[in-house]
Design a protein around this motif. Structure first.
Motif, PDB file in Angstrom:
ATOM      1  N   THR A 242       0.836  -1.193   0.000  1.00 55.01           N
ATOM      2  CA  THR A 242       0.000   0.000   0.000  1.00 55.01           C
ATOM      3  C   THR A 242       0.875   1.248   0.000  1.00 55.01           C
ATOM      4  O   THR A 242       1.635   1.489   0.929  1.00 55.01           O
ATOM      5  CB  THR A 242      -0.923   0.020   1.222  1.00 55.01           C
ATOM      6  N   GLY A 243       0.788   2.011  -1.067  1.00 58.57           N
ATOM      7  CA  GLY A 243       1.559   3.240  -1.167  1.00 58.57           C
ATOM      8  C   GLY A 243       3.010   3.035  -1.547  1.00 58.57           C
ATOM      9  O   GLY A 243       3.768   3.994  -1.628  1.00 58.57           O
ATOM     10  N   GLY A 244       3.409   1.787  -1.804  1.00 64.59           N
ATOM     11  CA  GLY A 244       4.803   1.524  -2.129  1.00 64.59           C
ATOM     12  C   GLY A 244       4.933   0.585  -3.318  1.00 64.59           C
ATOM     13  O   GLY A 244       4.002   0.412  -4.097  1.00 64.59           O
ATOM     14  N   GLU A 245       6.114  -0.013  -3.467  1.00 65.75           N
ATOM     15  CA  GLU A 245       6.367  -0.891  -4.601  1.00 65.75           C
ATOM     16  C   GLU A 245       5.516  -2.154  -4.512  1.00 65.75           C
ATOM     17  O   GLU A 245       5.268  -2.670  -3.435  1.00 65.75           O
ATOM     18  CB  GLU A 245       7.848  -1.290  -4.662  1.00 65.75           C
ATOM     19  N   ARG A 246       5.123  -2.649  -5.675  1.00 62.63           N
ATOM     20  CA  ARG A 246       4.346  -3.879  -5.738  1.00 62.63           C
ATOM     21  C   ARG A 246       5.282  -5.027  -6.104  1.00 62.63           C
ATOM     22  O   ARG A 246       5.220  -5.603  -7.175  1.00 62.63           O
ATOM     23  CB  ARG A 246       3.201  -3.714  -6.735  1.00 62.63           C
ATOM     24  N   GLY A 247       6.146  -5.326  -5.161  1.00 63.27           N
ATOM     25  CA  GLY A 247       7.179  -6.313  -5.414  1.00 63.27           C
ATOM     26  C   GLY A 247       8.352  -5.690  -6.145  1.00 63.27           C
ATOM     27  O   GLY A 247       8.257  -4.575  -6.662  1.00 63.27           O
ATOM     28  N   TRP A 248       9.461  -6.448  -6.195  1.00 64.40           N
ATOM     29  CA  TRP A 248      10.635  -5.911  -6.910  1.00 64.40           C
ATOM     30  C   TRP A 248      11.549  -7.022  -7.423  1.00 64.40           C
ATOM     31  O   TRP A 248      12.730  -6.821  -7.635  1.00 64.40           O
ATOM     32  CB  TRP A 248      11.423  -4.956  -6.006  1.00 64.40           C
ATOM     33  N   ALA A 249      10.989  -8.181  -7.689  1.00 73.12           N
ATOM     34  CA  ALA A 249      11.816  -9.279  -8.187  1.00 73.12           C
ATOM     35  C   ALA A 249      12.368  -9.009  -9.578  1.00 73.12           C
ATOM     36  O   ALA A 249      13.388  -9.591  -9.959  1.00 73.12           O
ATOM     37  CB  ALA A 249      11.017 -10.589  -8.198  1.00 73.12           C
ATOM     38  N   ALA A 250      11.720  -8.129 -10.346  1.00 73.35           N
ATOM     39  CA  ALA A 250      12.204  -7.813 -11.693  1.00 73.35           C
ATOM     40  C   ALA A 250      12.832  -6.430 -11.788  1.00 73.35           C
ATOM     41  O   ALA A 250      13.125  -5.962 -12.892  1.00 73.35           O
ATOM     42  CB  ALA A 250      11.050  -7.914 -12.697  1.00 73.35           C
ATOM     43  N   VAL A 251      13.068  -5.798 -10.667  1.00 76.71           N
ATOM     44  CA  VAL A 251      13.615  -4.440 -10.667  1.00 76.71           C
ATOM     45  C   VAL A 251      15.130  -4.521 -10.475  1.00 76.71           C
ATOM     46  O   VAL A 251      15.601  -4.866  -9.380  1.00 76.71           O
ATOM     47  CB  VAL A 251      12.981  -3.585  -9.554  1.00 76.71           C
ATOM     48  N   PRO A 252      15.924  -4.234 -11.497  1.00 74.49           N
ATOM     49  CA  PRO A 252      17.378  -4.416 -11.396  1.00 74.49           C
ATOM     50  C   PRO A 252      18.014  -3.694 -10.218  1.00 74.49           C
ATOM     51  O   PRO A 252      18.885  -4.264  -9.532  1.00 74.49           O
ATOM     52  CB  PRO A 252      17.889  -3.864 -12.732  1.00 74.49           C
ATOM     53  N   ALA A 253      17.583  -2.483  -9.935  1.00 75.57           N
ATOM     54  CA  ALA A 253      18.196  -1.710  -8.849  1.00 75.57           C
ATOM     55  C   ALA A 253      17.849  -2.251  -7.473  1.00 75.57           C
ATOM     56  O   ALA A 253      18.479  -1.856  -6.482  1.00 75.57           O
ATOM     57  CB  ALA A 253      17.766  -0.248  -8.952  1.00 75.57           C
ATOM     58  N   LEU A 254      16.885  -3.158  -7.403  1.00 72.35           N
ATOM     59  CA  LEU A 254      16.438  -3.673  -6.101  1.00 72.35           C
ATOM     60  C   LEU A 254      16.728  -5.164  -5.933  1.00 72.35           C
ATOM     61  O   LEU A 254      16.131  -5.827  -5.085  1.00 72.35           O
ATOM     62  CB  LEU A 254      14.933  -3.409  -5.919  1.00 72.35           C
ATOM     63  N   GLN A 255      17.658  -5.676  -6.702  1.00 71.24           N
ATOM     64  CA  GLN A 255      17.966  -7.099  -6.587  1.00 71.24           C
ATOM     65  C   GLN A 255      18.500  -7.446  -5.198  1.00 71.24           C
ATOM     66  O   GLN A 255      18.125  -8.463  -4.609  1.00 71.24           O
ATOM     67  CB  GLN A 255      18.970  -7.527  -7.653  1.00 71.24           C
ATOM     68  N   ASP A 256      19.373  -6.616  -4.658  1.00 66.91           N
ATOM     69  CA  ASP A 256      19.890  -6.881  -3.314  1.00 66.91           C
ATOM     70  C   ASP A 256      18.769  -6.848  -2.288  1.00 66.91           C
ATOM     71  O   ASP A 256      18.757  -7.672  -1.350  1.00 66.91           O
ATOM     72  CB  ASP A 256      20.958  -5.852  -2.940  1.00 66.91           C
ATOM     73  N   ARG A 257      17.846  -5.916  -2.442  1.00 69.33           N
ATOM     74  CA  ARG A 257      16.725  -5.838  -1.502  1.00 69.33           C
ATOM     75  C   ARG A 257      15.863  -7.090  -1.592  1.00 69.33           C
ATOM     76  O   ARG A 257      15.431  -7.631  -0.561  1.00 69.33           O
ATOM     77  CB  ARG A 257      15.875  -4.599  -1.800  1.00 69.33           C
ATOM     78  N   PHE A 258      15.608  -7.561  -2.820  1.00 70.27           N
ATOM     79  CA  PHE A 258      14.827  -8.786  -2.971  1.00 70.27           C
ATOM     80  C   PHE A 258      15.495  -9.949  -2.242  1.00 70.27           C
ATOM     81  O   PHE A 258      14.832 -10.717  -1.539  1.00 70.27           O
ATOM     82  CB  PHE A 258      14.652  -9.132  -4.454  1.00 70.27           C
ATOM     83  N   ARG A 259      16.802 -10.048  -2.371  1.00 74.56           N
ATOM     84  CA  ARG A 259      17.490 -11.191  -1.770  1.00 74.56           C
ATOM     85  C   ARG A 259      17.660 -11.050  -0.263  1.00 74.56           C
ATOM     86  O   ARG A 259      17.932 -12.032   0.419  1.00 74.56           O
ATOM     87  CB  ARG A 259      18.831 -11.399  -2.485  1.00 74.56           C
ATOM     88  N   ARG A 260      17.476  -9.853   0.263  1.00 68.15           N
ATOM     89  CA  ARG A 260      17.407  -9.684   1.722  1.00 68.15           C
ATOM     90  C   ARG A 260      16.012 -10.007   2.244  1.00 68.15           C
ATOM     91  O   ARG A 260      15.860 -10.603   3.308  1.00 68.15           O
ATOM     92  CB  ARG A 260      17.772  -8.245   2.122  1.00 68.15           C
ATOM     93  N   ASP A 261      15.000  -9.588   1.486  1.00 68.42           N
ATOM     94  CA  ASP A 261      13.637  -9.715   1.977  1.00 68.42           C
ATOM     95  C   ASP A 261      13.024 -11.088   1.741  1.00 68.42           C
ATOM     96  O   ASP A 261      12.134 -11.510   2.484  1.00 68.42           O
ATOM     97  CB  ASP A 261      12.743  -8.655   1.325  1.00 68.42           C
ATOM     98  N   PHE A 262      13.463 -11.790   0.713  1.00 68.54           N
ATOM     99  CA  PHE A 262      12.893 -13.109   0.449  1.00 68.54           C
ATOM    100  C   PHE A 262      13.067 -14.061   1.637  1.00 68.54           C
ATOM    101  O   PHE A 262      12.116 -14.747   2.015  1.00 68.54           O
ATOM    102  CB  PHE A 262      13.490 -13.725  -0.821  1.00 68.54           C
ATOM    103  N   PRO A 263      14.254 -14.149   2.256  1.00 67.43           N
ATOM    104  CA  PRO A 263      14.383 -15.026   3.429  1.00 67.43           C
ATOM    105  C   PRO A 263      13.452 -14.632   4.576  1.00 67.43           C
ATOM    106  O   PRO A 263      12.968 -15.504   5.313  1.00 67.43           O
ATOM    107  CB  PRO A 263      15.858 -14.874   3.821  1.00 67.43           C
ATOM    108  N   ARG A 264      13.188 -13.331   4.743  1.00 63.33           N
ATOM    109  CA  ARG A 264      12.236 -12.888   5.775  1.00 63.33           C
ATOM    110  C   ARG A 264      10.844 -13.434   5.479  1.00 63.33           C
ATOM    111  O   ARG A 264      10.154 -13.954   6.364  1.00 63.33           O
ATOM    112  CB  ARG A 264      12.183 -11.363   5.832  1.00 63.33           C
TER     113      ARG A 264
END
Length: 248
Positions: A67-89
């Motif tokens: 809500t009010g933010g990104e709708r996922g980011w698995a395909a967003v190149p600049a957020l790959q590190d964030r995806f790999r931090r958040d997926f384990p959570r």
């Protein structure tokens, strides 16, 4: 087939998630799904589910609610590190809740680099969670402008490229209807890759009317998974559950 209630949309008249679990249990559901269950303590959710011998079967990742933010980011190149931090959570939360399916949202992106990032992240996630059923879902551009995965045929090509045994397709009849109109024709092309089905009526995403031919095709094809109502009730949720009988 088995039926399921998406509690992010159904039973809004009941209140929050815990109250919606109560309402779904009283309506006879034994399986539910929640898009983003991260705001409630896992123990509270489990306790309420146990009251009705109910299972939470599907959730979205990554956290938190978009809500009010990104709708996922698995395909967003600049957020790959964030995806790999958040997926384990997300994976830890899913395991705590006994969830067996997790939908990985691609986010808003476009182009070859985004596609490559998506493929790499999906392959990585599948390796991190070999015992979790991971899902990708094409979402129509009217509902989510700019969302990367908005084509069923492209979704199948991505599944082929990732080639992970625990990654499959989530088929949502609302999105299929918004993209192509005839949901049965879409199913005929991609149904062999589907392990989870959601339903909703187009174009307003209310109760799934005129789904009888679709249900017949699912039965004819031997689909034995869940059919989940994911739509905005036009009135009281319990007044619009005729699809439950039609799907079973």
């Amino acid at each position: 087939m088995k039926t399921c209630a998406n509690l992010s949309l159904l039973f809004p008249e009941a209140g929050g998630l815990l109250e919606r679990i109560d309402a779904a249990g009283k309506a006879g559901f034994t399986a539910v799904e929640v898009q983003f269950p991260y705001d409630d303590p896992a123990n509270d959710i489990l306790s309420r589910l146990a009251k009705y011998d109910m299972q939470l079967i599907t959730m979205n990742c990554p956290p938190p609610n978009y809500t009010g933010g990104e709708r996922g980011w698995a395909a967003v190149p600049a957020l790959q590190d964030r995806f790999r931090r958040d997926f384990p959570r997300a994976l830890r939360f899913a395991k705590a809740l006994g969830v067996t399916r997790m939908h990985i949202m691609s986010g808003s992106a476009e182009g070859a680099e985004a596609r490559q990032t998506y493929v790499e992240n999906l392959r990585w996630a599948a390796e991190q969670a070999p015992h979790m059923s991971l899902l990708i879902e094409p979402i129509n551009q009217t509902s989510m402008p700019g969302y990367f995965l908005s084509d069923f045929d492209e979704a199948v090509r991505i599944l082929d490229e990732v080639a992970a045994p625990n990654l499959s397709l989530l088929f949502d009849s609302f999105h299929a209807a918004m993209m192509e109109g005839d949901i049965v024709k879409v199913w005929d092309r991609v149904g062999h890759r589907v392990t989870h089905v959601q339903i909703g009526g187009a174009p307003h995403r209310h109760e799934p009317e005129n789904h009888e031919a679709f249900f017949d095709r699912l039965r004819a094809d031997g689909y034995g998974g869940y059919v989940s109502g994911e739509y905005n009730p036009s009135g009281l949720t319990t007044d619009g559950l005729s699809w439950v009988k039609a799907a079973t």
